[in-house]
Design a protein around this motif. Structure first.
Motif, PDB file in Angstrom:
ATOM      1  N   ARG A 184     -33.978 -14.352 -13.986  1.00 51.81           N
ATOM      2  CA  ARG A 184     -34.395 -13.147 -14.712  1.00 51.81           C
ATOM      3  C   ARG A 184     -34.411 -13.363 -16.224  1.00 51.81           C
ATOM      4  NH1 ARG A 184     -30.724 -10.852 -10.898  1.00 51.81           N
ATOM      5  NH2 ARG A 184     -29.138 -10.665 -12.540  1.00 51.81           N
ATOM      6  N   ARG A 237     -29.403 -14.828 -12.237  1.00 52.28           N
ATOM      7  CA  ARG A 237     -29.516 -14.306 -13.599  1.00 52.28           C
ATOM      8  C   ARG A 237     -30.456 -15.155 -14.439  1.00 52.28           C
ATOM      9  NH1 ARG A 237     -23.415 -13.319 -15.596  1.00 52.28           N
ATOM     10  NH2 ARG A 237     -24.529 -13.270 -17.587  1.00 52.28           N
ATOM     11  N   ASP A 267     -31.784 -14.712 -18.116  1.00 59.82           N
ATOM     12  CA  ASP A 267     -30.470 -14.660 -18.762  1.00 59.82           C
ATOM     13  C   ASP A 267     -29.806 -16.018 -18.588  1.00 59.82           C
ATOM     14  OD1 ASP A 267     -28.023 -14.126 -19.800  1.00 59.82           O
ATOM     15  OD2 ASP A 267     -27.403 -12.690 -18.265  1.00 59.82           O
TER      16      ASP A 267
END
Length: 867
Positions: free
Chosen positions: A79, A76, A81
């Motif tokens: 990406r 995550r 996040d």
């Protein structure tokens, strides 16, 4: 709070040791208990393994989940996040790693937030001067508003001011970038503070005059020859930014006072005062951040650069309360011998925490915070990752987050308890049928697709197959019906359509005991989370206590009530209690696994796989024609036997006809089954693009199916002749039924081949097989075998009394037709049963009626007729 039972243990090695020791201890105790109570191995072994796995799962909860969460969180973060957080409640090495990971994730989130804020703020700050510069230049190009040289000069001066504003902003950004990247080393040397301040004031006077502010500067250096070791360029930058900030916020014609002197530690203390509105205490920390302009406007980079310079020298800068006057009061303290503070890495732009300033000067100073506030805790999102079971089953059986079903768990345990009460020490009958029907009801009630026609059809057949245990005394047919019902149950709830799907459905049943562990955890958590857990437990304990105490008193006071209780309650000695406990766990666990299979069925069918036909027709046609030719040769041989007769067979092969038919029956059954495989493979590999392709497919596979039907008829004929010669048995009857079922499946394949649509054949084969087995149970196979053997006895005088004595009581009504002297040969086989109502079985009840209606053995009969 951590959900890991071993969260308080500070070492992974110790946790693993405790886990292994607990699992081995539980397995040993359960196995020893089962052996001491004479529990059969086939029952004690799975229960022992199940309980050991349950203990392992209970203790291992959360041990490796932080590692798996870190993997998901890292994906995550890749990406963009940075809100993911992992569980860090454990005290072991994994917990330490989890806490370090959460800290890193928070720091990276801060960096990412500041980067986004920087881009947005720089864009905003550059937009204003760019817009003004563009407007001025457009007016100049279009000769708008500048008809005279003086007006044109003023316009160019305005454009130059906007350009200088952008240049200053870019320089400040470059300075911040150099410090942030660690590329701004200090070159300390002795600096005359008075000369430095004079130079900076001269520049400030020029800049303030160009803006029409008319600000004056009052400089006081004490002592006059004050010097300090510092980087002159950086110190000049710090003072220039402070003077520029003071001039910007001072009123026109105001005075900026600059005081320089020795600090408490012998270093430099520099104070800059202005007559402006001042800085509210709430904003004094934020104005030193990049673009932290406060309420006074400006870019907000000058003070940020001043703070970086002070930090690089090992000093500090802050706003203090003005002494009896309005305006802002900035105080800078630099050490006598600067010790450069290491520059932060590019991933952590925050400045190091400066040393606390001494409590000198005006009171009420607001210290600079060590770092900007962390993100709001509510934004931190815990990472949910697949467990170990998800890696084991993969995409075949994903966890769809099936909600907790407390009713399914309790119903499964209820079926296990019912089986433990009903089944031990009883023959199969109504009680066993009730247990099977209750188990099927739990599974069907939990089924995700309970209204699907195929599922309902399987459920109806399962109910009929379960009822056979209360109708037939023959254990072999009751066992086969129960097994077939279980297979239909798992296939029905998974809704398989192909033979591989049926096999996967069967394998998924024991696998559901592992796949369903997360769901079981959610369900048991709901059980303990009903609210008032202590109250619930207290209520159960008190209710059981009242039942035992008052039940014992009242049953001892009333003989009739005691008889009723004895009839209802099973024998509860220590050995029987252990056996019933094992049965409860085994049956309840099996039903619970099947119920989870129905709640969350696996993907046993991945959809129709694309066929990969061969490039040339002969690649599939030639092998199929070879098989057709072999079957043709077999049929020619069968015709020769029919027309040549027994003498021709004996002369040619040296075998009698009975030996001949017995020798080939098994091979014919295998050949029939392999033919279905050949048809299936050929149907997938044969191309169907042209009319000729489809015609060849229909003709060749149709011919093969027709030949196979003839082979099936031949096999059934052979078995019939063999049974007439050697007698009828259960195995021979079962093989007959199996061969006949294969013939029905071949007929279905033949019909599917005509339309070239055979997706329905697999389900038809499954359901027709169940119907065939159900039909066999309806026929009453043991009675049918006894009747055929008696007919053969009447015709040939040959009979196997020993085999007939081994038949179930289903055969008693047929064998009762024998004379009493011959029935004596069978007398050791049965005796009238004294079943209770849970043990009642139609076959045994009819046998008891027959044996009770007439003497089974004549008083004067002998055993001379038995052979």
């Amino acid at each position: 709070m951590s959900r890991e039972p071993l969260a308080g243990v500070g070492s992974v090695k110790v946790k693993l040791g405790v886990l292994v020791a607990a699992s081995v201890t539980v397995a040993t105790l359960v196995a020893s208990l089962g052996r001491a109570a004479s529990v059969p191995l086939w029952l004690s072994l799975p229960v022992t393994v199940l309980l050991a796995l349950a203990v392992t799962q209970l203790l291992a909860v959360g041990m490796t989940s932080p590692l798996r969460q870190m993997t998901a969180a890292a994906r995550r973060m890749a990406r963009g996040d940075y809100t993911a957080r992992v569980a860090d409640g454990s005290r072991d090495e994994v917990g330490e790693l989890a806490r370090a990971f959460n800290t890193m994730a928070g720091d990276l989130g801060d960096v990412d937030r500041r980067r986004r804020e920087l881009v947005a703020t720089v864009s905003h700050e550059l937009r204003t001067p760019l817009a003004g510069l563009r407007a001025v230049l457009e007016n100049l190009v279009d000769d708008v508003g500048a008809p005279t040289p003086e007006a044109r000069h003023d316009a160019l001066a305005t454009a130059l001011g906007q350009a200088e504003r952008m240049s200053a902003l870019v320089e400040d950004l470059l300075d911040l970038a150099r410090v942030d990247a660690g590329h701004a080393p200090l070159r300390p040397e002795s600096v005359d503070v008075g000369d430095l301040l004079d130079a900076c004031v001269a520049e400030a006077v020029t800049a303030a005059g160009s803006r029409g502010r008319g600000v004056t500067y009052d400089v006081d250096v004490s002592p006059v020859d004050l010097t300090v070791r510092a980087d002159p360029a950086r110190l000049h930058q710090l003072v220039a930014n402070l003077l520029d900030n003071a001039a910007r916020h001072s009123p026109a014609g105001g005075t900026v006072r600059v005081d320089a002197g020795r600090g408490p530690d012998g270093g430099l203390r520099l104070q800059v005062h202005d007559d402006g509105p001042g800085v509210p205490p709430a904003e004094r920390a934020r104005v030193f951040e990049a673009f932290g302009t406060g309420s006074g406007g400006g870019t907000g980079l000058g003070l940020a650069v001043a703070r970086w310079v002070a930090d690089l020298h090992g000093g500090a800068i802050r706003f203090v309360d003005p002494a009896g006057a309005a305006g802002a009061h900035v105080q800078v303290d630099l050490p006598a011998d600067p010790v450069p503070t290491p520059s932060p890495s590019p991933t952590t732009p925050e400045a190091p925490v400066p040393a606390p300033l001494p409590p000198a000067g005006p009171t009420g100073a607001t210290p600079l915070p060590a770092r900007p506030p962390r993100p709001v805790p509510g934004r931190d999102v815990p990472v949910r990752v697949p467990g170990v079971v998800d890696d084991l089953v993969g995409d075949f059986w994903p966890d769809d987050g099936v909600p907790a079903r407390l009713g399914v768990l309790l119903a499964s345990l209820g079926v296990g308890l019912l089986g433990a009460v009903v089944l031990p020490f009883r023959d199969h009958g109504i009680g066993a049928a009730l247990v099977l029907l209750a188990a099927g009801g739990v599974v069907l009630g939990a089924a995700k697709h309970r209204r699907d026609p195929f599922t309902l059809t399987c459920a109806a057949l399962c109910a009929l197959l379960a009822a056979t245990v209360a109708v037939r005394d023959a254990e072999w047919i009751a066992f086969l019906c129960a097994l077939a019902g279980a297979a239909l149950c798992v296939v029905g709830v998974t809704r398989g359509r192909t033979l591989p799907a049926f096999v996967l459905a069967g394998l998924s049943w024991p696998l559901a005991g592992i796949r369903g562990l997360p769901w079981l955890g959610r369900t048991t958590a709901r059980l303990t989370g009903l609210g008032q857990s202590a109250a619930l437990l207290r209520t159960v304990v008190l209710s059981v206590l009242g039942l035992v105490v008052f039940g014992a008193l009242l049953t001892s006071a009333d003989a009739l009530l005691a008889e009723w209780v004895d009839a209802l309650l099973p024998d509860l000695t220590v050995d029987t209690l252990v056996l019933r406990a094992f049965l409860t766990v085994a049956i309840g666990g099996a039903v619970l696994a099947a119920a989870y299979l129905a709640l969350d069925p696996p993907q046993v069918d991945r959809g129709p796989r694309p066929a990969r036909p061969v490039a040339h027709r002969f690649e599939w046609l030639a092998p199929v024609l070879v098989v057709v030719g072999v079957f043709g040769a077999f049929l020619v041989a069968q015709a020769a036997v029919v027309f040549g007769g027994h003498d021709y067979l004996r002369r040619t092969t040296g075998l009698t006809y009975a030996e001949y038919v017995h020798q080939g029956f098994g091979q014919l059954t295998v050949a029939t089954a392999l033919t279905l495989l050949v048809v299936g493979v050929a149907a997938r590999k044969a191309p169907r693009e042209t009319v000729a392709d489809r015609a060849w497919l229909r003709v060749t596979l149709g011919a093969l199916c027709v030949e196979t039907l003839v082979v099936v008829a031949s096999a059934l004929h052979r078995m019939d002749l063999y049974q007439e010669a050697y007698g009828y048995t259960r195995l021979r009857l079962l093989v007959d039924v199996f061969e006949g079922w294969l013939g029905v499946v071949v007929l279905a394949v033949l019909v599917g081949g005509v339309t070239l649509r055979g997706a329905w054949v697999a389900r038809f084969a499954l359901l027709s097989g169940a119907v065939a087995l159900l039909g066999l149970a309806v026929v009453n196979p043991d009675a049918w075998i006894a009747e055929r053997n008696l007919e053969r006895y009447d015709a040939t005088g040959r009979i196997d009394w020993y085999y007939l004595s081994g038949l179930s009581q289903d055969a008693v009504p047929v064998l009762a037709e024998l004379p009493a002297t011959e029935r004596a040969c069978l007398a050791p086989g049965w005796s009238p049963s004294d079943d209770d109502w849970l043990e009642w079985n139609l076959g045994r009840a009819r046998a008891a009626d027959v044996m009770g209606a007439q003497p089974w053995v004549a008083e004067s009969s002998g055993r001379s007729t038995c052979s």
